[in-house]
Design an enzyme around this catalytic site. Structure first.
Site, PDB file in Angstrom:
ATOM      1  N   ASP A   5       0.795  -1.226   0.000  1.00  0.00           N
ATOM      2  CA  ASP A   5       0.000   0.000   0.000  1.00  0.00           C
ATOM      3  C   ASP A   5       0.831   1.281   0.000  1.00  0.00           C
ATOM      4  O   ASP A   5       0.521   2.223  -0.719  1.00  0.00           O
ATOM      5  CB  ASP A   5      -0.956   0.012   1.203  1.00  0.00           C
ATOM      6  N   CYS A   6       1.862   1.346   0.833  1.00  0.00           N
ATOM      7  CA  CYS A   6       2.605   2.606   0.930  1.00  0.00           C
ATOM      8  C   CYS A   6       3.535   2.791  -0.257  1.00  0.00           C
ATOM      9  O   CYS A   6       3.665   3.889  -0.792  1.00  0.00           O
ATOM     10  CB  CYS A   6       3.384   2.685   2.239  1.00  0.00           C
ATOM     11  N   ASP A  18      24.555   2.879  16.099  1.00  0.00           N
ATOM     12  CA  ASP A  18      23.287   3.536  15.781  1.00  0.00           C
ATOM     13  C   ASP A  18      22.423   2.499  15.070  1.00  0.00           C
ATOM     14  O   ASP A  18      22.734   2.089  13.949  1.00  0.00           O
ATOM     15  CB  ASP A  18      23.569   4.736  14.871  1.00  0.00           C
ATOM     16  N   ILE A  19      21.360   2.044  15.727  1.00  0.00           N
ATOM     17  CA  ILE A  19      20.575   0.938  15.155  1.00  0.00           C
ATOM     18  C   ILE A  19      19.118   1.340  14.915  1.00  0.00           C
ATOM     19  O   ILE A  19      18.599   2.263  15.524  1.00  0.00           O
ATOM     20  CB  ILE A  19      20.615  -0.331  16.046  1.00  0.00           C
ATOM     21  N   TYR A  34      -9.845   0.229   1.954  1.00  0.00           N
ATOM     22  CA  TYR A  34      -9.522   0.268   3.377  1.00  0.00           C
ATOM     23  C   TYR A  34      -9.118   1.648   3.866  1.00  0.00           C
ATOM     24  O   TYR A  34      -8.540   2.431   3.116  1.00  0.00           O
ATOM     25  CB  TYR A  34      -8.340  -0.666   3.677  1.00  0.00           C
ATOM     26  N   HIS A  75      -7.004 -11.769   8.313  1.00  0.00           N
ATOM     27  CA  HIS A  75      -8.395 -11.310   8.359  1.00  0.00           C
ATOM     28  C   HIS A  75      -9.331 -12.315   7.695  1.00  0.00           C
ATOM     29  O   HIS A  75      -9.303 -12.502   6.486  1.00  0.00           O
ATOM     30  CB  HIS A  75      -8.494  -9.936   7.678  1.00  0.00           C
ATOM     31  N   GLN A  93       0.032  10.288   0.580  1.00  0.00           N
ATOM     32  CA  GLN A  93      -0.779  11.004  -0.409  1.00  0.00           C
ATOM     33  C   GLN A  93      -2.216  10.492  -0.467  1.00  0.00           C
ATOM     34  O   GLN A  93      -3.064  11.101  -1.099  1.00  0.00           O
ATOM     35  CB  GLN A  93      -0.111  11.008  -1.792  1.00  0.00           C
ATOM     36  N   HIS A 152      -7.631 -12.496   3.715  1.00  0.00           N
ATOM     37  CA  HIS A 152      -6.431 -11.708   3.381  1.00  0.00           C
ATOM     38  C   HIS A 152      -5.656 -11.378   4.654  1.00  0.00           C
ATOM     39  O   HIS A 152      -6.104 -11.650   5.759  1.00  0.00           O
ATOM     40  CB  HIS A 152      -6.836 -10.415   2.671  1.00  0.00           C
ATOM     41  N   CYS A 163       0.910   5.963   1.203  1.00  0.00           N
ATOM     42  CA  CYS A 163       0.018   6.057   2.365  1.00  0.00           C
ATOM     43  C   CYS A 163      -0.214   7.518   2.737  1.00  0.00           C
ATOM     44  O   CYS A 163      -1.298   7.885   3.189  1.00  0.00           O
ATOM     45  CB  CYS A 163       0.609   5.276   3.541  1.00  0.00           C
TER      46      CYS A 163
HETATM   47 CU    CU Z   1      -8.788  -6.822   6.409  1.00  0.00          CU
END
Ligand code: CU
Ligand code: NAG
Ligand code: NAG
Ligand code: NAG
Length: 704
Positions: free
Chosen positions: A348-349, A643-644, A436, A654, A356, A491, A354
């Site tokens: 999705d991103c 530095d982690i 969603y 679902h 915009q 899903h 995500c």
């Molecule tokens: Cu779902």
């Protein structure tokens, strides 16, 4: 012109920060921005630029040309949007180690942006000096995978079916009215192709006639493939006809719903502090109670929390907790392997953005009445600046919970009770990604905890079927019958966070405190046979930081600063407390799982590296699994006292149910970052009670 704009797509922009440039530059602009701030609307306005790219060779040197005649350039765009980056990126080379921006004050730093563009079927990575309007570098990305779809591409692609004869015919054959049909754009995924494939997407269509719930009315059996670069239909199939699920019962708008209403809830219940908001927003810096942080916006990931620091009253100052946290990817594979559905494996991103996709939040419904709203800016249609009003809300909340309490019955004759009510501060954004809606909350607590929540709501994706009743289903329906002719498909949602903790400084270690059963040895003078204790393991390398959560193997996951101790000598730390979680169920050799190999572990730990931001890869659309955290960590780099970055992935499997129809109530998950030996004692000990105890007690005593 639409066709040329279709070629040039400005997707997202990163202010790039270089502190060495700051110190070596004598002429500096007025320090109006924090280095991590998004590009302001003013900067956006002045940074309009054009790319001259008709010939291949000019791709290597696109020019910033605000004054060039439009006929000589392929397209123009404005710089908007942003995401913070703690990098140094000059002429396409990293010079030295990246310097982190550690101050929360505004500073005069050069404002630079990194952009990704698509021009002449190639992906361009550009670095632009916003102040001088000059292009610092450009290079063509030649690997697999494609960038986020731009808003232009989306609107052009979803329009194509209406000019495509075979599709019009399919609609007519189904007895549907073409003018009521709407189409959307779905990523096509990757299924083992070896050669480089075209930048294609699937365009499924819906029939929101008599409803606005279009996802509940799919036009099934039709597959339409669009080449985004040529912007034309390249494949079409119509394999079968099933009824479009009915509109009846799919409406969720209050204006359309009929009585009886309910359940009745009283309201609006407003909890407003009598002394006004307890938080302060200056630019992008937010201060509340003992917290201070920077809130940024990223077109790809949404909210970006930087420089989160908590005030320590004992030490008399702010202490850094988290350098940066943001959603790195959301992976949503559907579990229907049939021809019309198998490809639905969304990032999705990385594919849609995500940030915009942020929705404008509605006062009182999305956020409480006392919320303060903030806008976000990004590259909208035509590459022009677009604003999302009220993309964020920030609010205090009386959670109704207690921070701590105790009633002491043990002391003879008198009973002692103390309690403190919990008030928290939340930053909220909602990414409305197709069907969603993801509610993303960062909740800050006076206890020093940060709770990160994601709430899943909206409409589950459904498949149109002939079945009208459960008894009709004989084989595997790949989901649950939610209504007549409507299967809610199984899903997953995997939501991955980049959590760059800098606990009291940048050098940290990842420590697994495993709770292990011990047998009492014969030396113990004890009737007990067993007990549990903590076996502490400091991760030396990346492989030591990979964890699949398993409730039968409890582990306290901590990030400590081995160089800083509490007064009595414990390493200061923060614990990552997972919420309900799971692991992937797809086979490891399945293509979506190869691409989303980052879901294999709930936790990964990497040494900080400015080019490792996107856990599922920088270009996940049609990616092949060659750029994700599973690949980055193959070298098994050292992570001890460094530095982690901790990467946390939460999984939801679902199985839709009828209560998800026609719209699903929020399914919420999250995790907590919790101080662990960070403070010398409970940091909320001296929090003042909300009620005036003196007034209370004097009332009581006057009565007695
Ligand atoms: Cu779902
Ligand atoms: C199709 O929908 C349009 C717009 O709502 C309407 O004007 C038209 O009459 C409809 N056509 C049919 C055949 O129902
Ligand atoms: C589904 O089952 C119902 C009730 O058993 C029956 O009336 C109907 O014809 C069935 N439909 C299909 C498509 O098999
Ligand atoms: C930083 O990340 C990139 C991309 O994964 C990788 O190529 C590079 O080697 C990394 N640098 C270090 C120092 O690990």
């Amino acid at each position: 012109m639409a066709s040329s704009l279709g070629q040039l797509l400005f997707l997202f922009f990163f202010p790039l920060v270089s502190y060495s440039t700051l110190s070596s530059t004598s002429v500096l602009k007025k320090p109006s921005h924090h280095p991590l701030d998004p590009l302001s609307p003013a900067e956006t306005q002045v940074s309009k630029f054009c790319i001259k790219g008709a010939k291949m060779r000019s791709l290597h040197a696109p020019v910033v040309c605000p004054a060039v005649h439009p006929r000589r350039v392929n397209a123009c765009a404005s710089l908007v949007g942003y995401t913070g980056s703690k990098t140094r990126f000059i002429r396409n080379r990293f010079l030295g180690s990246p310097a982190k921006i550690v101050k929360t004050q505004a500073a005069a730093v050069p404002r630079r942006a990194a952009a990704i563009a698509r021009l002449n079927k190639q992906t361009l990575e550009l670095v632009i000096d916003v102040t001088s309007r000059s292009m610092l570098s450009s290079q063509i990305y030649r690997g697999f995978g494609y960038p986020v779809y731009s808003p232009d591409e989306k609107s052009l692609a979803v329009d194509l079916p209406f000019r495509y004869g075979p599709f019009i015919e399919s609609v007519r054959r189904r007895g549907l009215n073409l003018s009521k049909v709407v189409c959307t754009l779905f990523s096509a995924g990757w299924y083992g192709e070896v050669e480089k494939t075209k930048r294609v997407v699937k365009v499924p269509c819906f029939y929101p006639e008599g409803t606005v719930n279009l996802f509940m009315r799919p036009i099934e059996g039709v597959t339409l493939v669009v080449d985004l670069d040529d912007m034309k239909v390249v494949d079409y199939r119509d394999r079968f006809k099933v009824p479009v699920p009915k509109a009846e019962g799919t409406e969720y708008r209050a204006t359309e719903l009929k009585p009886p209403y309910g359940p009745k809830i009283s309201g609006p219940v407003t909890v407003q502090s009598s002394d006004g908001p307890g938080f302060d927003i200056k630019g992008h810096i937010i201060r509340w109670a003992n917290w201070e942080f920077h809130l940024g916006f990223d077109a790809r990931s949404g909210p970006v929390i930087s420089l989160a620091s908590v005030y320590d009253a004992e030490k008399g100052g702010y202490r850094r907790v988290m350098y940066r946290g943001f959603v790195s990817e959301i992976f949503v594979p559907y579990m229907d392997p049939t021809e019309e559905w198998y490809y639905k494996t969304f990032f999705d991103c990385g594919e849609y953005g995500c940030g915009q996709s942020a929705a404008s939040l509605r006062p009182s419904e999305d956020c409480p009445a006392n919320a303060v709203f903030m806008d976000a800016h990004f590259a909208g249609p035509g590459g022009l600046p677009a604003k999302i009003s009220n993309a964020f809300c920030v609010f205090e909340k009386n959670t109704g919970n207690v921070i701590w309490r105790h009633t002491e019955f043990g002391i003879p004759q008198k009973e002692y009770t103390e309690a403190r009510a919990e008030v928290t501060l939340t930053v909220r954004m909602v990414a409305a990604l197709g069907s969603y809606d993801y509610i993303m909350d960062w909740e800050f607590k006076p206890s020093g905890s940060i709770n990160i929540w994601v709430g899943l709501t909206g409409v589950p994706e459904v498949r149109g079927v002939t079945y009208t009743r459960r008894e009709n289903i004989t084989g595997d329906a790949f989901g649950t019958l939610l209504a007549e002719n409507t299967i809610g498909t199984h899903h997953d949602h995997f939501i991955s966070f980049h959590v760059d903790l800098d606990v009291d400084g940048q050098t940290n270690s990842f420590v697994k405190n495993r709770l292990v059963t011990r047998r009492t040895s014969t030396n113990h003078v004890s009737p007990r046979k067993s007990y549990w204790t903590v076996a502490s393991e400091t991760a030396e390398r990346e492989s030591d930081g990979q964890i699949q959560l398993d409730p039968t193997k409890p582990v306290d996951i901590t990030v400590v600063n081995p160089n800083k101790k509490t007064k009595i000598g414990n390493n200061v730390g923060y614990k990552l407390v997972p919420g309900l979680n799971s692991v992937p169920l797809l086979s490891e050799d399945d293509y979506p799982q190869i691409r989303a190999a980052f879901t294999k572990y709930n936790i990964w730990v990497t040494p900080y590296n400015k080019s490792e931001k996107w856990i599922g890869g920088k270009y996940p659309d049609q990616s092949r699994g060659d750029d994700n955290i599973a690949v980055w960590t193959r070298g098994n780099r050292e992570i001890e006292n460094k530095d982690i970055v901790v990467w946390y992935t939460m999984a939801f499997h679902h199985v839709p149910c009828q209560e998800d129809f026609p719209i699903m109530s929020v399914l919420k998950g999250g995790f907590e970052l919790k101080p662990t030996n960070f403070f010398d004692y409970n940091p909320t000990l001296k929090i003042k009670p909300l009620v005036d105890l003196h007034a209370h007690w004097s009332n009581c005593s006057s009565k007695n």
